[in-house]
Design a protein around this motif. Structure first.
Motif, PDB file in Angstrom:
ATOM      1  N   GLN A 125       0.817  -1.221   0.000  1.00  0.00           N
ATOM      2  CA  GLN A 125       0.000   0.000   0.000  1.00  0.00           C
ATOM      3  C   GLN A 125       0.843   1.259   0.000  1.00  0.00           C
ATOM      4  O   GLN A 125       0.334   2.360  -0.115  1.00  0.00           O
ATOM      5  CB  GLN A 125      -0.907   0.024   1.232  1.00  0.00           C
ATOM      6  N   ALA A 126       2.159   1.122   0.175  1.00  0.00           N
ATOM      7  CA  ALA A 126       3.002   2.299   0.305  1.00  0.00           C
ATOM      8  C   ALA A 126       3.207   2.960  -1.049  1.00  0.00           C
ATOM      9  O   ALA A 126       3.471   2.295  -2.044  1.00  0.00           O
ATOM     10  CB  ALA A 126       4.347   1.903   0.893  1.00  0.00           C
ATOM     11  N   GLY A 127       3.086   4.271  -1.073  1.00  0.00           N
ATOM     12  CA  GLY A 127       3.254   5.003  -2.321  1.00  0.00           C
ATOM     13  C   GLY A 127       4.093   6.242  -2.124  1.00  0.00           C
ATOM     14  O   GLY A 127       4.469   6.587  -1.003  1.00  0.00           O
ATOM     15  N   ILE A 128       4.372   6.917  -3.238  1.00  0.00           N
ATOM     16  CA  ILE A 128       5.283   8.054  -3.174  1.00  0.00           C
ATOM     17  C   ILE A 128       4.571   9.386  -3.338  1.00  0.00           C
ATOM     18  O   ILE A 128       5.204  10.425  -3.314  1.00  0.00           O
ATOM     19  CB  ILE A 128       6.379   7.950  -4.257  1.00  0.00           C
ATOM     20  N   LEU A 129       3.241   9.360  -3.486  1.00  0.00           N
ATOM     21  CA  LEU A 129       2.581  10.639  -3.775  1.00  0.00           C
ATOM     22  C   LEU A 129       2.806  11.646  -2.646  1.00  0.00           C
ATOM     23  O   LEU A 129       3.115  12.809  -2.896  1.00  0.00           O
ATOM     24  CB  LEU A 129       1.081  10.416  -3.999  1.00  0.00           C
ATOM     25  N   GLY A 130       2.688  11.163  -1.403  1.00  0.00           N
ATOM     26  CA  GLY A 130       2.872  12.066  -0.271  1.00  0.00           C
ATOM     27  C   GLY A 130       4.228  12.741  -0.307  1.00  0.00           C
ATOM     28  O   GLY A 130       4.341  13.960  -0.143  1.00  0.00           O
TER      29      GLY A 130
END
Lengths: 388, 273, 492
Positions: free
Chosen positions: C267-272
Motif C-alpha cells: 500500500q506504500a506510495g510516493i505521492l505524499g
C-alpha cells in the motif's frame, strides 16, 4: 489573521501605487514638468508602504500580536502618505526609489553573511553548552565514543579516524580516476568522445547521494562481502571500503570538472612551446601542463576532500554506527556526519549532552571544511590570476 | 642552381643569387594548407637555403605564419588543418608516413611570437628538450648542454647566478632568448621564428636581431616578421606573401630595392598592408 | 643535431611512443571505469525496481452483501469482510480456522479498497455481483513474481494411490519422497518426513479419489526451503492452485504512484513525498531565486570594490562548499529551536534548502549577468537611462536565460538533498498527503532513505522504484536546463 493582514497589505500597496501614479499623471496633464515618471512616484509610494508595513509587523508581532497588523497597516499608510504629499515637479521620486532598491539589493547579498553568522552562532552556542558539560580535553583526546551508554562517553578520536579512513579510501578511488579522466577529456578526447563522456560525468554529479547510499548498502557492500569470502577475507557488512568507494565515485566528477577547467586554462602557448621541442603529448602533459596546473589541481583535490568529509547520506546508509578505532578498511567504522545524523534524528530535547554533542561535531566539521575550502579557493584564485 | 624545372615557372621570376652557391635546406612544392574550408596557402613552392636567414613578409592573414608552422608540422595540433603538397627538409619528405613528427620537431625548432617559457626554472626550461629526447647521458652532460645553449643564446652572463629561478621571472627579451636557448639545446638544424620580436621593446629587439645574425653561421633560420626594416636588417633572403601565395622570393637587397612584382613594390612602399 | 645525437634520439623513440600509448590508455581506462560505474548503478537500480511497477491482484466475482454493507451508509461497510469471503470461496477445500487465517493473510489488509471505490461511486451495486481486482499482500505478490522462490512442477510418473482413513490420507506412488508436495484430485498434500507410511499433511482437502492415473497429478518443489521464506509451503501451494485457476492478473501498481506512505509495502506510495518535495521546492524557489538574483545584480553591477563586498564574495564562495548537514544544524538551532517553528514541515525544509542553494544561485546568476557585454549597458546609459534602468530594463532580461539555467540546476540538486531535512524532522512516518506548508510532510529522497532501512523485501523494490522516479525528475530538470541554454544561447 496573518493571511488577512498580508492580503490587506498587498491591497494597500497596490492602492498607494495607483494613487501616487494617478496624482503624478494628473500633474503632468496639468502641464507641470515632472522630474520623474509617474510610475516612479507610484512605485515609491508602494514600496515605502510595503517595507514600513512589514517592518512594523515583524517588530510588533511577538510582543503585541493583536494590535500588530493594524499598527503595521496604519504605519504603511502613513509612510505612503508622507511621500504622497511630496509628489510634485521637483520631487526626485526615481532617485529615492532607486536608493531604496539599492538598499534591498545590498540586503539580499547580506543574507549570505547572515547565513554564515547564523551557522557560526548556532553551532558555537550549542558547542559551548556541550563543553560546559564535557571537558574539551576529554572530547578531543578520548578514544571511546558511546553517546548512548550510561554514563555516555564522548571521545572524538574514533570518529575522526573513521572519517579520515573513509575520506582516504574515497580519494584513492577518485584522485587517479578523476585526474586521468580530466586529462583525457582536456587533451586527447575528440569532440565526439567529449560529447559522450561529458554527460556521463555530469550525470554522476547529479545523482543524489541518497541514491548512491542505497547502491552502496545494497549492491557494493554485499559484493565486497562475497568477494571477500571468496578470497578468504572477513569483510564487514558495513565496511569502510564500500562507503569509501562509492564516495570516491561521487568525487570523480568533482575532481575531473575542476581539473578539466584548470588544465584548459593553461595557455596554448605552453603546449606549442613543448610540441615545437619535439615532445610527445604525454610528455607535454606530464612535464609542462600538469606542473603548470598544479595549484588548480591541488585545490580540486582539497575541495574533493572537504566534500568527502561532509558527505552524509552515503555513510549513514552504508557505514556503521559503532565507533571502532581501526585502520582496516574491511571493518566497520563511523564518521562525524553519521553521528550527527544519528544523534539528531528523532525527538530530542536541547538539554541533553547527546544532542549537544552533535553540534560539537558539527562545529569541528564546519571548521575543517571551511579551512579546506578557504585554502582551495585561494589557491585557485592565485592560479587564475597567474594566467589572466 | 639545381632546383627542379617546375620551380621557376611556378614561383619567382628571379631566383636568389645565394641559391646558386648552395643546396636548398627546405624545399616546398605545391603546398596547400586548409583550415576547414578556408584555403590558407595556395600552391606554394619555395627553396630555402641553409646557414642563412630567410624572412617571410606580407600583410596580416597572408599565410606566412601558416606556412612556417607547416615546416615543423605544428599545424598538426590544429584539428581542422589539412596540408597537401610536398615539403622536404634535407631531401626527406616531412609529411611522409615514415617521418616521425617528434623527431622532425627536434630537428626543426621553433620560437614563438610571445615568449612562452615553461613555468619552471631557467635551467629546467633549457634542459627540457635534451631530457625528453634523452640526449644527455648524465647530469654533467646536461649541465654542459644547458650552459652552452644559454651561451649561444647570449643569455648566460645575465642568468648564471639564478639558473634555479623561474623562467617566467625574466624580462620579455630575456624570456625570448631563453626560448631560443631552449630551442637550440636539442641542436636543431632549422630554427623557425614566428615574429619573435613583436612583443618586445626596441632594445630587446636589437639584442635578438644580433643573436639571429650570430646563429645564422650554424643554422638555417626562417623568420616571419611584420617589420620590413627588421627583414631588411637580419635576412639574406626575403619572401613576400600575399593572399596565400608566394609573390616574390629573392635576395633581400633586391626585393627591397628593385622588386620584380608590382604587388611587392606596393607593399614595400606602403600602398597597402 | 649531430649524428650521434640523432642515433640516441632514434633509439629512444619507441620507448617514448610506448609511454605515450600507455598514458593515453590510462585516460581511457579512467573514463571507462567511471562510465561502467554509472551504468552498473543505473542498471542495478532499474533492475531492482522492476517488481514495483506491476502487482498481482486476485480478480474475483464478489457478492456485495447488503448485510455487510449498509446501503444507507456504504462508507462504513465491511468491504474487507466481503472480499475475504469471496477469497475463501476460491479455495473451499481450505477448511480449518488456522488455515483460513493463513489464507486470509495472503490478501492485503486494504484488499477491498477497489471494491469500496466502485461501490461508493455507484451504490446501486450493493446486493449485486461485481468482478473486482483485490490487492494481494506484498509477500504473496512477490511469490507470484518469483522473487521469493523458484518453483518447479513435475507431472507425476505412473499412478498415484490415495488411501483415506478418516481424516488421514496415505499416498503412494513413484517420486513420493519425504517432504514432497503433491497436487492431486483437487487437493494438495505434503508427504510426512517418515515417507508414505505415515499420513500426509493435508494442505487442501481433495475430492473423492482412490487412484489417480499417470499424468493427472503433479509434484511441486521449491528452490528456497520453507524456513528461508515468508510464504510457507501451505500458502505457496494455495497460491499455485489459484494460479492454475487463473485468479490472478498482473496490473499496474497505481498504489505506488497514488498513495502516501504505509507500513504495508503493497500500500506504500510516493505521492505524499512527491507533494512534500514540490512544496519544499516551491518555498526554495520563492525565496532563493529573488534573493539570489538581487544579490547577484548587486555584486556584479552596483557593489563598490571595498572590504564589505569582498567579504560577501569570499563568504558566498565558501558557503557554497559547506556540507549540507551543517545547514541542517542551522535549521534545527535557528528555525526550530530559536524561532520555535514546527518540526517536519515543508516551510522549514524549504527555508533550509533555500539558504543552501542560495550561494549556487548567486554564483550562476553572477556569471549570467557578467556574460552580458558592457556595450549593452553603455548603450542604455548613453541614451540617458539611469544605471538601475539600464540593469533592470536591458541587462537583466538578457541574463535571464542564464539565470534560469543556473537556478534549475541548483533546484535539481536541491530536490535530491536529504541530510539537512533529516535533522529538521522530515523523517516522520506520514501517511496523509500534505495539504499545506505547515503540514507534516516528508520528501522523496527522505522517503527513499526511510524505505531503504525497512526489512521487507517488497520495500526494496519500492525504494528502487522511488529512486527511478527521483532520477527521472532530475533528468527532466536537467534536460530543461540544457534546452534553455541551447535555445537562448547567445554569442556576443
Amino acid at each position: 489573521m496573518n493571511t488577512i493582514f498580508f492580503v490587506l497589505l498587498c491591497l494597500l500597496v497596490l492602492a498607494t501605487f495607483m494613487l501616487g501614479r494617478q496624482r503624478a499623471v494628473s500633474m503632468r496633464n496639468g502641464s507641470a514638468l515632472l522630474h520623474s515618471l509617474p510610475n516612479y512616484h507610484g512605485m515609491l509610494l508602494g514600496i515605502s508602504a510595503l517595507l514600513v508595513g512589514l517592518f512594523v509587523f515583524v517588530a510588533l508581532a511577538a510582543p503585541f500580536p493583536v494590535i500588530a497588523p493594524w499598527a503595521a497597516l496604519a504605519a504603511a499608510a502613513a509612510a505612503a502618505y508622507a511621500f504622497f504629499t511630496r509628489i510634485g515637479p521637483d520631487f526626485r521620486a526615481r532617485n529615492v526609489f532607486e536608493r531604496i532598491t539599492l538598499a534591498i539589493l545590498l540586503a539580499c547579498s547580506g543574507i549570505a553573511i547572515l547565513t554564515t553568522i547564523g551557522i557560526i552562532l548556532s553551532v558555537l552556542f550549542e558547542t559551548g553548552r556541550f563543553f560546559a558539560e564535557v571537558s574539551p580535553l576529554e572530547f578531543f583526546t578520548g578514544f571511546q565514543w558511546s553517546p548512548t551508554g550510561s554514563p555516555p562517553v564522548f571521545g572524538f578520536i574514533p570518529l575522526l579516524a573513521g572519517t579520515l579512513l573513509i575520506t582516504f579510501i574515497a580519494m584513492c578511488v577518485a584522485g587517479p580516476l578523476g585526474l586521468l579522466a580530466a586529462i583525457y577529456m582536456a587533451e586527447y578526447a575528440t569532440p565526439t568522445v567529449r560529447a559522450i563522456f561529458k554527460p556521463v560525468l555530469e550525470m554522476l554529479t547529479g545523482i543524489p547521494t541518497v541514491v548512491l547510499g542505497f547502491f552502496a548498502a545494497l549492491t557494493v557492500a554485499p559484493f565486497l562481502r562475497t568477494s571477500g569470502q571468496f578470497l578468504g577475507l572477513q569483510v564487514s557488512a558495513e565496511s569502510a571500503l564500500a562507503a569509501g568507494i562509492v564516495i570516491g565515485m561521487l568525487l570523480i566528477p568533482v575532481i575531473s570538472s575542476l581539473s578539466d577547467d584548470v588544465i584548459n586554462a593553461v595557455p596554448q602557448s605552453m603546449r606549442d612551446g613543448s610540441y615545437a621541442m619535439g615532445a610527445t603529448k604525454s610528455e607535454t602533459i606530464k612535464r609542462v601542463i600538469l606542473p603548470a596546473a598544479l595549484p588548480g589541481i591541488v585545490s580540486a583535490f582539497i575541495l574533493a576532500i572537504s566534500r568527502a568529509l561532509g558527505e552524509t547520506m552515503i555513510v549513514v546508509m552504508a557505514a556503521g554506527l559503532a565507533a571502532n578505532l581501526t585502520a582496516n578498511p574491511l571493518e566497520s567504522v563511523t564518521t562525524m556526519t553519521v553521528q550527527i545524523a544519528m544523534l539528531l534524528v528523532g525527538d530530542h530535547e536541547f538539554d541533553s549532552a547527546k544532542t549537544l554533542a552533535a553540534f560539537a561535531l558539527g562545529f569541528v566539521l564546519f571548521i575543517f571544511t571551511l579551512g579546506l575550502n578557504f585554502v582551495a579557493l585561494r589557491l585557485v584564485q592565485k592560479y587564475k590570476e597567474q594566467y589572466d | 642552381m639545381n632546383a627542379p624545372a617546375t620551380f621557376k615557372a611556378i614561383v619567382t621570376p628571379a631566383s636568389p643569387r645565394i641559391m646558386a652557391e648552395r643546396q636548398p635546406k627546405i624545399v616546398a612544392r605545391d603546398v596547400d594548407v586548409f583550415y576547414g574550408d578556408k584555403h590558407a596557402i595556395k600552391k606554394l613552392s619555395i627553396d630555402i637555403p641553409d646557414r642563412a636567414v630567410s624572412a617571410f613578409i606580407g600583410p596580416s592573414g597572408c599565410g606566412k605564419s601558416t606556412f612556417l608552422r607547416a615546416i615543423n608540422r605544428m599545424n598538426d595540433t590544429i584539428p581542422s588543418c589539412r596540408v597537401a603538397g610536398n615539403i622536404t627538409v634535407d631531401g626527406r619528405d616531412i609529411y611522409d608516413r615514415d617521418i616521425d613528427v617528434v623527431q622532425l620537431r627536434a630537428n626543426v625548432g621553433m620560437v614563438f611570437q610571445k615568449p612562452n617559457p615553461f613555468p619552471k626554472s631557467i635551467f629546467e626550461n633549457v634542459a627540457y628538450g635534451p631530457r625528453i629526447h634523452g640526449l644527455a647521458g648524465n647530469k654533467t652532460d646536461l649541465e654542459e648542454i644547458v650552459v652552452s645553449s644559454l651561451k649561444k643564446a647570449g643569455l648566460f652572463e645575465e642568468v648564471k647566478d639564478r639558473l634555479q629561478h623561474p623562467g617566467t621571472g625574466l624580462s620579455g627579451g630575456q624570456q625570448q632568448r631563453l626560448c631560443i636557448a631552449r630551442a637550440i639545446a636539442v641542436n636543431p638544424e632549422v630554427i623557425l621564428m614566428d615574429e619573435p620580436c613583436s612583443a618586445l621593446d626596441p632594445i630587446a629587439t636589437a639584442r635578438i636581431e644580433e643573436l639571429i645574425d650570430e646563429l645564422r653561421q650554424n643554422y638555417c633560420i626562417v623568420i616571419v616578421t611584420h617589420s620590413m626594416q627588421q627583414a631588411a636588417r637580419v635576412s639574406q633572403l626575403t619572401a613576400f606573401f600575399h593572399l596565400g601565395t608566394l609573390v616574390e622570393f629573392g635576395d633581400t637587397d633586391e626585393v627591397f630595392t628593385a622588386p620584380q612584382e608590382k604587388r611587392t613594390q606596393d607593399y614595400i612602399t606602403g600602398r597597402f598592408g | 643535431m649531430t649524428e650521434k645525437q640523432r642515433k640516441v634520439q632514434a633509439g629512444n623513440i619507441a620507448r617514448r611512443y610506448a609511454a605515450e600509448k600507455r598514458f593515453r590508455l590510462y585516460g581511457v581506462a579512467a573514463l571507462t571505469v567511471t562510465t561502467a560505474f554509472l551504468a552498473v548503478l543505473l542498471v542495478d537500480i532499474v533492475w531492482r525496481s522492476l517488481p514495483a511497477y506491476l502487482q498481482y491482484n486476485a480478480v474475483m466475482t464478489v457478492t456485495v452483501d447488503a448485510s455487510k454493507i449498509d446501503p444507507a451508509k456504504p462508507a462504513a461497510g465491511d468491504f474487507e469482510g466481503v472480499v475475504k469471503a469471496a477469497w475463501r470461496e476460491q479455495l473451499p477445500s481450505v477448511e480449518s480456522r488456522a488455515d483460513r487465517r493463513l489464507l486470509n493473510s495472503l490478501l492485503s489488509n486494504a484488499g477491498g479498497s477497489e471494491l469500496r471505490r466502485q461501490v461508493l461511486a455507484d451504490p446501486s451495486l450493493i446486493g449485486k455481483e461485481v468482478s473486482v481486482p483485490v490487492m494481494l499482500s506484498d509477500d504473496a505478490d512477490l511469490y507470484l513474481k518469483g522473487v521469493v522462490t523458484g518453483v518447479a512442477r513435475a507431472t507425476g510418473d505412473g499412478p498415484l494411490q490415495i488411501r483415506a482413513e478418516g481424516e488421514n490420507y496415505f499416498l503412494s506412488g513413484r517420486g513420493i519422497d519425504p517432504g514432497a508436495i503433491v497436487l492431486a484430485a483437487g487437493g494438495a498434500f505434503k508427504i510426512a518426513p517418515e515417507g508414505s507410511s505415515a499420513p500426509a499433511e493435508v494442505i487442501a482437502a481433495p475430492g473423492p479419489a482412490a487412484e489417480v492415473p499417470a499424468g493427472q497429478w503433479q509434484l511441486l518443489s521449491f528452490d528456497t526451503p520453507e524456513t528461508g521464506r515468508k510464504i510457507g509451503d501451505r500458502q505457496a501451494v494455495w497460491l499455485e492452485m489459484l494460479r492454475d485457476k487463473n485468479v490472478f492478473e498482473r496490473q499496474v501498481a497505481w498504489n505506488f504512484f497514488l498513495n502516501g506512505d504505509s507500513r504495508e509495502a503493497e500500500q506504500a506510495g510516493i505521492l505524499g513525498s512527491i507533494v512534500g518535495s514540490l512544496m519544499v521546492v516551491f518555498v526554495t524557489v520563492a525565496l532563493s531565486l529573488p534573493v539570489g538574483v538581487a544579490a547577484a545584480i548587486y555584486l556584479e553591477e552596483f557593489a563598490p570594490k571595498n572590504r564589505l563586498t569582498e567579504l560577501i564574495e569570499v563568504n558566498i564562495n565558501n558557503l557554497a562548499a559547506v556540507p549540507s548537514i551543517i545547514f541542517g544544524l542551522l535549521g534545527l538551532a535557528v528555525f526550530l529551536s530559536f524561532f520555535g517553528m514546527p518540526r517536519s514541515v515543508p516551510l522549514v525544509g524549504g527555508l533550509v534548502i533555500a539558504l543552501m542553494s542560495l550561494p549556487t544561485i548567486i554564483i550562476a546568476s553572477r556569471a549570467a549577468v557578467r556574460a552580458v557585454p558592457p556595450s549593452i549597458r553603455e548603450a542604455a546609459l548613453g541614451i540617458g537611462a539611469s544605471h538601475q534602468q539600464a540593469v533592470f530594463h536591458h541587462v537583466l532580461p538578457l541574463a535571464m536565460p542564464g539565470i534560469m539555467t543556473g537556478t534549475i540546476l541548483a533546484l535539481a540538486s536541491a530536490i535530491g538533498e536529504t541530510a539537512p531535512l533529516l535533522l529538521i524532522g522530515m523523517v516522520a512516518f506520514i501517511v496523509d498527503i500534505p495539504s499545506g506548508f505547515l503540514d507534516s510532510a516528508t520528501v522523496l529522497p527522505v522517503q527513499i532513505y526511510l524505505w531503504s532501512d525497512l526489512p521487507e523485501k517488497a520495500f526494496e523494490a519500492r525504494t528502487a522504484a522511488a529512486i527511478v522516479v527521483l532520477l527521472v525528475i532530475m533528468m527532466v530538470l536537467n534536460a530543461l536546463a540544457i534546452y534553455l541554454r541551447k535555445r537562448f544561447e547567445r554569442r556576443w
